[in-house]
Design a protein around this motif. Sequence first.
Motif, PDB file in Angstrom:
ATOM      1  N   LYS A  42       0.813  -1.220   0.000  1.00  0.00           N
ATOM      2  CA  LYS A  42       0.000   0.000   0.000  1.00  0.00           C
ATOM      3  C   LYS A  42       0.844   1.267   0.000  1.00  0.00           C
ATOM      4  CE  LYS A  42      -0.587   0.345   5.040  1.00  0.00           C
ATOM      5  NZ  LYS A  42      -1.584   0.406   6.129  1.00  0.00           N
ATOM      6  N   PHE A  43       2.146   1.141   0.334  1.00  0.00           N
ATOM      7  CA  PHE A  43       3.009   2.312   0.363  1.00  0.00           C
ATOM      8  C   PHE A  43       3.615   2.621  -1.008  1.00  0.00           C
ATOM      9  CE2 PHE A  43       2.962   0.913   4.771  1.00  0.00           C
ATOM     10  CZ  PHE A  43       2.718   2.115   5.431  1.00  0.00           C
ATOM     11  N   VAL A  44       3.472   1.726  -1.952  1.00  0.00           N
ATOM     12  CA  VAL A  44       4.056   1.945  -3.272  1.00  0.00           C
ATOM     13  C   VAL A  44       3.002   2.029  -4.371  1.00  0.00           C
ATOM     14  CG1 VAL A  44       6.251   0.881  -2.677  1.00  0.00           C
ATOM     15  CG2 VAL A  44       4.420  -0.547  -3.592  1.00  0.00           C
ATOM     16  N   GLN A  45       1.754   1.640  -4.065  1.00  0.00           N
ATOM     17  CA  GLN A  45       0.693   1.712  -5.052  1.00  0.00           C
ATOM     18  C   GLN A  45      -0.276   2.823  -4.672  1.00  0.00           C
ATOM     19  OE1 GLN A  45      -1.294  -1.978  -5.738  1.00  0.00           O
ATOM     20  NE2 GLN A  45       0.486  -2.965  -6.647  1.00  0.00           N
ATOM     21  N   PRO A  46      -0.638   3.702  -5.620  1.00  0.00           N
ATOM     22  CA  PRO A  46      -1.595   4.766  -5.307  1.00  0.00           C
ATOM     23  C   PRO A  46      -2.967   4.190  -5.007  1.00  0.00           C
ATOM     24  CG  PRO A  46      -1.171   4.682  -7.667  1.00  0.00           C
ATOM     25  CD  PRO A  46      -0.190   3.740  -7.024  1.00  0.00           C
ATOM     26  N   PRO A  47      -3.654   4.692  -3.979  1.00  0.00           N
ATOM     27  CA  PRO A  47      -4.975   4.156  -3.649  1.00  0.00           C
ATOM     28  C   PRO A  47      -6.016   4.586  -4.669  1.00  0.00           C
ATOM     29  CG  PRO A  47      -4.501   6.080  -2.304  1.00  0.00           C
ATOM     30  CD  PRO A  47      -3.256   5.791  -3.096  1.00  0.00           C
ATOM     31  N   VAL A  48      -7.078   3.792  -4.781  1.00  0.00           N
ATOM     32  CA  VAL A  48      -8.205   4.165  -5.623  1.00  0.00           C
ATOM     33  C   VAL A  48      -9.021   5.211  -4.867  1.00  0.00           C
ATOM     34  CG1 VAL A  48     -10.288   3.358  -6.780  1.00  0.00           C
ATOM     35  CG2 VAL A  48      -8.261   1.897  -6.697  1.00  0.00           C
ATOM     36  N   ILE A  49      -9.333   6.311  -5.529  1.00  0.00           N
ATOM     37  CA  ILE A  49     -10.030   7.417  -4.868  1.00  0.00           C
ATOM     38  C   ILE A  49     -11.453   7.007  -4.512  1.00  0.00           C
ATOM     39  CG2 ILE A  49     -10.927   9.745  -5.175  1.00  0.00           C
ATOM     40  CD1 ILE A  49      -8.525  10.391  -6.864  1.00  0.00           C
ATOM     41  N   SER A  50     -11.814   7.196  -3.247  1.00  0.00           N
ATOM     42  CA  SER A  50     -13.166   6.907  -2.774  1.00  0.00           C
ATOM     43  C   SER A  50     -13.894   8.227  -2.560  1.00  0.00           C
ATOM     44  CB  SER A  50     -13.115   6.112  -1.462  1.00  0.00           C
ATOM     45  OG  SER A  50     -14.401   6.027  -0.892  1.00  0.00           O
ATOM     46  N   PHE A  51     -14.925   8.471  -3.341  1.00  0.00           N
ATOM     47  CA  PHE A  51     -15.670   9.723  -3.214  1.00  0.00           C
ATOM     48  C   PHE A  51     -16.488   9.743  -1.932  1.00  0.00           C
ATOM     49  CE2 PHE A  51     -14.180  10.581  -7.302  1.00  0.00           C
ATOM     50  CZ  PHE A  51     -14.516  11.877  -7.656  1.00  0.00           C
ATOM     51  N   GLU A  52     -16.868   8.573  -1.425  1.00  0.00           N
ATOM     52  CA  GLU A  52     -17.563   8.538  -0.138  1.00  0.00           C
ATOM     53  C   GLU A  52     -16.654   9.054   0.974  1.00  0.00           C
ATOM     54  OE1 GLU A  52     -17.736   6.201  -2.381  1.00  0.00           O
ATOM     55  OE2 GLU A  52     -19.881   5.817  -2.713  1.00  0.00           O
ATOM     56  N   ALA A  53     -15.385   8.626   0.953  1.00  0.00           N
ATOM     57  CA  ALA A  53     -14.435   9.093   1.979  1.00  0.00           C
ATOM     58  C   ALA A  53     -14.176  10.592   1.847  1.00  0.00           C
ATOM     59  CB  ALA A  53     -13.128   8.316   1.855  1.00  0.00           C
ATOM     60  N   ILE A  54     -14.101  11.080   0.611  1.00  0.00           N
ATOM     61  CA  ILE A  54     -13.897  12.513   0.392  1.00  0.00           C
ATOM     62  C   ILE A  54     -15.073  13.302   0.957  1.00  0.00           C
ATOM     63  CG2 ILE A  54     -13.710  14.317  -1.376  1.00  0.00           C
ATOM     64  CD1 ILE A  54     -12.266  12.254  -3.127  1.00  0.00           C
ATOM     65  N   PHE A  55     -16.286  12.827   0.685  1.00  0.00           N
ATOM     66  CA  PHE A  55     -17.473  13.540   1.164  1.00  0.00           C
ATOM     67  C   PHE A  55     -17.540  13.547   2.690  1.00  0.00           C
ATOM     68  CE2 PHE A  55     -22.050  13.424   2.320  1.00  0.00           C
ATOM     69  CZ  PHE A  55     -22.360  14.722   1.939  1.00  0.00           C
ATOM     70  N   GLU A  56     -17.169  12.432   3.312  1.00  0.00           N
ATOM     71  CA  GLU A  56     -17.197  12.367   4.776  1.00  0.00           C
ATOM     72  C   GLU A  56     -16.236  13.364   5.411  1.00  0.00           C
ATOM     73  OE1 GLU A  56     -16.377   8.366   5.832  1.00  0.00           O
ATOM     74  OE2 GLU A  56     -18.308   7.586   5.114  1.00  0.00           O
ATOM     75  N   GLN A  57     -15.132  13.656   4.740  1.00  0.00           N
ATOM     76  CA  GLN A  57     -14.149  14.603   5.274  1.00  0.00           C
ATOM     77  C   GLN A  57     -14.476  16.056   4.939  1.00  0.00           C
ATOM     78  OE1 GLN A  57      -9.971  13.438   4.524  1.00  0.00           O
ATOM     79  NE2 GLN A  57     -10.748  11.440   3.910  1.00  0.00           N
ATOM     80  N   SER A  58     -15.408  16.273   4.035  1.00  0.00           N
ATOM     81  CA  SER A  58     -15.707  17.628   3.570  1.00  0.00           C
ATOM     82  C   SER A  58     -16.683  18.337   4.500  1.00  0.00           C
ATOM     83  CB  SER A  58     -16.285  17.587   2.152  1.00  0.00           C
ATOM     84  OG  SER A  58     -17.564  16.965   2.151  1.00  0.00           O
ATOM     85  N   THR A  59     -16.708  19.670   4.381  1.00  0.00           N
ATOM     86  CA  THR A  59     -17.653  20.497   5.128  1.00  0.00           C
ATOM     87  C   THR A  59     -18.224  21.556   4.192  1.00  0.00           C
ATOM     88  OG1 THR A  59     -16.020  22.157   5.828  1.00  0.00           O
ATOM     89  CG2 THR A  59     -16.272  20.185   7.223  1.00  0.00           C
TER      90      THR A  59
END
Length: 270
Positions: A4-21
């Motif tokens: 996981k430290f050498v491969q870019p993660p797949v972007i999760s829009f659910e995780a982005i939304f949870e962190q947004s305000t």
Amino acid sequence: IGEKFVQPPVISFEAIFEQSTANSPIVFILSPGSDPASDLSKLAERSGFGTSRLKFLAMGQGQEKVALQLLETAVARGQWLMLQNCHLLVRWLKELEKALELIHKPHPDFRLWLTTDPIQDFPIGILQNSLKVVTEPPNGLKLNMRATYFKISHEALSMCPHSAYKSLVYVLAFFHAVVQERRKYGKIGWNVSYDFNESDFLVCMEILITYLKKAHEQNDTRIPWGSLKYLIGEMKLNLFHLQTLRRCLVFTQTLRSVTTPRRHAACGST
């Protein structure tokens, strides 16, 4: 130390939304081929927010006032607003920065999504107060296909009853990854630069579903290679940039080399 430290993660829009305000915009720094607009629409549907409350505006000359009006409405009514290609109006972004500073009590559901190419003159004030998302292109066929399949829902994989459908979706994802990987070689890869983005892949899936459903309803065991080759290989993916002989072969040979002849022995002519 781990993959996981050498491969870019797949972007999760659910995780982005949870962190947004509502008080902080989400800024997507784009890479070639990325298309967050379609992912945002899917997120609105999955979350029950509704696509009717999701507004898009492609930025360009003459869109400055329209963008500010949409922003004012979205803040008051709790809509999602995506301003695309903000790098095309760098000077206007200063006005956007001032408008965001004047927003004190936005609707809790309000979200502002911005997309931009990497540029030096993007306002620091917006970047400091935003949630930044860098869309790195997958490196290699495996990561590219993983990113593509991550965005395909289970419903989409069950939309066609044809026995060859899932196999051909895999082939299409493989082919999509191949044409994207060739971009790194410049004019040696493709004569004319083209993104080959997610929108192209989704349209190709619709073409695949349409023709395989038709074949299934007519009890035709043949796969319509000729139609698929022309509509996907030449029309949609712009392989007319290749020489005539190569464009006739590249898509059909990719399809036939990955599918198993024993399973799909009866095929239409090319």
